[in-house]
Structure formats: C-alpha cells, structure tokens
Design a protein around this motif. Sequence first.
Motif, PDB file in Angstrom:
ATOM      1  N   THR A   1      -6.851 -19.417 -34.460  1.00 24.00           N
ATOM      2  CA  THR A   1      -7.945 -20.317 -34.106  1.00 24.00           C
ATOM      3  C   THR A   1      -8.045 -20.604 -32.612  1.00 24.00           C
ATOM      4  O   THR A   1      -9.097 -21.021 -32.129  1.00 24.00           O
TER       5      THR A   1
ATOM      6  N   GLY B   1      -7.643 -34.346 -36.593  1.00 29.39           N
ATOM      7  CA  GLY B   1      -7.117 -34.122 -35.253  1.00 29.39           C
ATOM      8  C   GLY B   1      -5.937 -34.996 -34.927  1.00 29.39           C
ATOM      9  O   GLY B   1      -5.222 -34.762 -33.947  1.00 29.39           O
TER      10      GLY B   1
ATOM     11  N   LYS C   1      -6.603 -23.054 -31.282  1.00 23.21           N
ATOM     12  CA  LYS C   1      -6.392 -24.487 -31.116  1.00 23.21           C
ATOM     13  C   LYS C   1      -4.951 -24.782 -30.685  1.00 23.21           C
ATOM     14  O   LYS C   1      -4.040 -23.990 -30.902  1.00 23.21           O
TER      15      LYS C   1
ATOM     16  N   GLY D   1      -6.374 -27.874 -24.290  1.00 20.91           N
ATOM     17  CA  GLY D   1      -7.787 -28.218 -24.356  1.00 20.91           C
ATOM     18  C   GLY D   1      -8.634 -27.137 -25.005  1.00 20.91           C
ATOM     19  O   GLY D   1      -8.194 -25.996 -25.227  1.00 20.91           O
ATOM     20  N   ASP D   2      -9.887 -27.487 -25.280  1.00 14.89           N
ATOM     21  CA  ASP D   2     -10.828 -26.584 -25.941  1.00 14.89           C
ATOM     22  C   ASP D   2     -11.484 -25.693 -24.894  1.00 14.89           C
ATOM     23  O   ASP D   2     -12.684 -25.804 -24.599  1.00 14.89           O
ATOM     24  N   THR D   3     -10.695 -24.790 -24.309  1.00 17.97           N
ATOM     25  CA  THR D   3     -11.169 -23.965 -23.199  1.00 17.97           C
ATOM     26  C   THR D   3     -11.265 -22.486 -23.548  1.00 17.97           C
ATOM     27  O   THR D   3     -11.814 -21.704 -22.765  1.00 17.97           O
ATOM     28  N   THR D   4     -10.761 -22.098 -24.708  1.00 15.27           N
ATOM     29  CA  THR D   4     -10.674 -20.666 -25.000  1.00 15.27           C
ATOM     30  C   THR D   4     -12.041 -20.004 -25.127  1.00 15.27           C
ATOM     31  O   THR D   4     -12.172 -18.806 -24.866  1.00 15.27           O
ATOM     32  N   GLY D   5     -13.059 -20.766 -25.522  1.00 16.29           N
ATOM     33  CA  GLY D   5     -14.397 -20.205 -25.626  1.00 16.29           C
ATOM     34  C   GLY D   5     -15.137 -20.160 -24.310  1.00 16.29           C
ATOM     35  O   GLY D   5     -16.242 -19.606 -24.241  1.00 16.29           O
ATOM     36  N   ARG D   6     -14.534 -20.714 -23.257  1.00 15.58           N
ATOM     37  CA  ARG D   6     -15.215 -20.778 -21.959  1.00 15.58           C
ATOM     38  C   ARG D   6     -14.721 -19.734 -20.976  1.00 15.58           C
ATOM     39  O   ARG D   6     -15.330 -19.534 -19.928  1.00 15.58           O
TER      40      ARG D   6
ATOM     41  N   ARG E   1      -0.635 -22.048 -28.633  1.00 18.09           N
ATOM     42  CA  ARG E   1      -1.862 -22.192 -29.409  1.00 18.09           C
ATOM     43  C   ARG E   1      -1.732 -21.421 -30.725  1.00 18.09           C
ATOM     44  O   ARG E   1      -0.953 -20.467 -30.817  1.00 18.09           O
TER      45      ARG E   1
END
Length: 296
Positions: free
Chosen positions: A55, A105, A57, A15-20, A51
């Motif tokens: 990036t 995607g 991702k 998921g897109d969690t790395t920035g959180r 990942r």
Amino acid sequence: MNHDVFITCAVTGAGDTTGRSPHVPITPAAIAEACVEAARAGAAIAHIHVRDPVTGKAARDVHLYREVVERIRASDVDVILNLTAGMGGDVVFGSGETPLPLAAGTDMVGPTERLAHVAELLPEICTLDCGTMNFSLGDYVMTNTPSTLRAMAARVKALGVKPELEVFDFGHLVFVHDLIKEGLLDGTPLIQLCMGIPYGAPDDPLTLMAMAHRLPKEAVFSAFSIGRNQLPYVAMAALAGGNVRVGLEDNLFLGKGMLATNGALVERAGTILTAMGARVLGPAEVRAKLNLRQPT
C-alpha cells in the motif's frame, strides 16, 4: 557557525507522499538502496521509516525494519543507522461533537512495542519525539505522553542506543531538560529541531535562534524545515551552530518543478555547506563526536 557539519538523510518518512513522487522509496529493498545512495552522496546518518510494500502506507513491522537494516549492513557503504521510534503513537479523533470512538488510522501501543525493532536490531541511533502535537492533518494527534517517553528513554539507555530527541516546539525542549535532570540520557544530548511543521514551531530565523538558545549547553543539534525551505535550512542550521537534515521525508523537490532524489538532496546540501566554508563529516567522525556504540 558550525564549520564541521554532518548530514542526516531522512529517506522516506511516514507521510502520504508516495503518490506525489516516484522517487519516494516504499519497499525494504528500495529504502535500503536510498540509504546507500544518500551515504554515497555524503550523508553520515540515514534516518529510516518503513512502509507497507503493497500500500505504501506507514508501517512499523519489525520484519520490514530487519530487511532494510540487513541490506544496508551487507552493502559496502558505511552509514550510521537512525531508526524512527515515532510509530505507534498515532491518535485520530472523530470530528466535531463526536470525538469518540477513535477513527481509522489510530495506532497506539506501549513503549516496549514501539521499541521492538530497536531492541532487536540495535541501531546506533533511534528517535524519540519529545511531546504531543496536533499534526495539521484533520483530527490526527501525534501522541507521546511524558510517562511513555520516560519509559522509552530508559529502555533506549539500557540498550546502549543513542536517542535523537525530536523537538517540534518550545515545550518539547522543556521536556528534554527534564530528561537530562532525571538522568534518563547518557552522554551528549543529540537533538533534532523540526521546524515549519504545522502546528509546531515556525521556521523563521528568529524562532530557530530562540530554540537554539534554549538547548542544553552541551547538546549537539541538527535543524531542518520542510518543503521549499529544506535547502535554505541547510545554510540556516549551520549558521545557527547545528548540523543538517535533508531527504524525501521532508521535501520532494530539488528546485521548482524538479523532483528530487535522496542522493541529489544530499549532494546539494554538501555543495551549500562547502561553499560556506564548512567541512562535511563522515560516519567515523560522527561516531567519535557522538560517542556512539559500534555498529554490529
């Protein structure tokens, strides 16, 4: 209640969690270190995604898995490796009246490519997502057709790897029973009930118990929920007769406003379980329980 419980730690996810959270591991070295940290905290199994190191991702490159696995196996810590086989089943439709062409995607490949890292690295466990589901994010669909899953199950069986059957809703359980009837699974079925994920099964107690009662009688299962209900589900899963999963794939917080690490989540799960009178199993005991192939 299950009084002999093993803990799985899902250390990073897709998921897109790395920035959180700065604690979500991205590079192979960081992912391997997170698995070792979780094992030292009491996790018997490490569930592993990889990942893109640049990036952040989600990725499925075999060389990334290879580096993670080699680093863990070279460490002085024993942990059962569970590699995801969920990548390569992603479809993103165009919105509204223009579903085609498929949008950025989309990543759809066949069963052999989806299992390339499993065939090369031979983990003790790999996952099979047992159905197709809208995954709440725009027009993204987690796509696993019956023929693809049957081919993947047959391949995993031939490799001697234990499939962890990921179940997100009741229809997925129907497919699990079909795999058993068709002889595509060896030994005791290992099932993960994935709760509270839009738009799958909700994580209320009655739904969990209804799904637990639909499991094959001989199955060993775990259950988890995402977000704030991850830690309450440690107790819920054990009370339902199952095992538990925690980790930054599913939840970033240890408490309100307190960012977690994988190790801290595993430690908290162990505290909850021992306070309930349960015993936390180590890797050797879980290998014997699940009759896993010996690690290479």
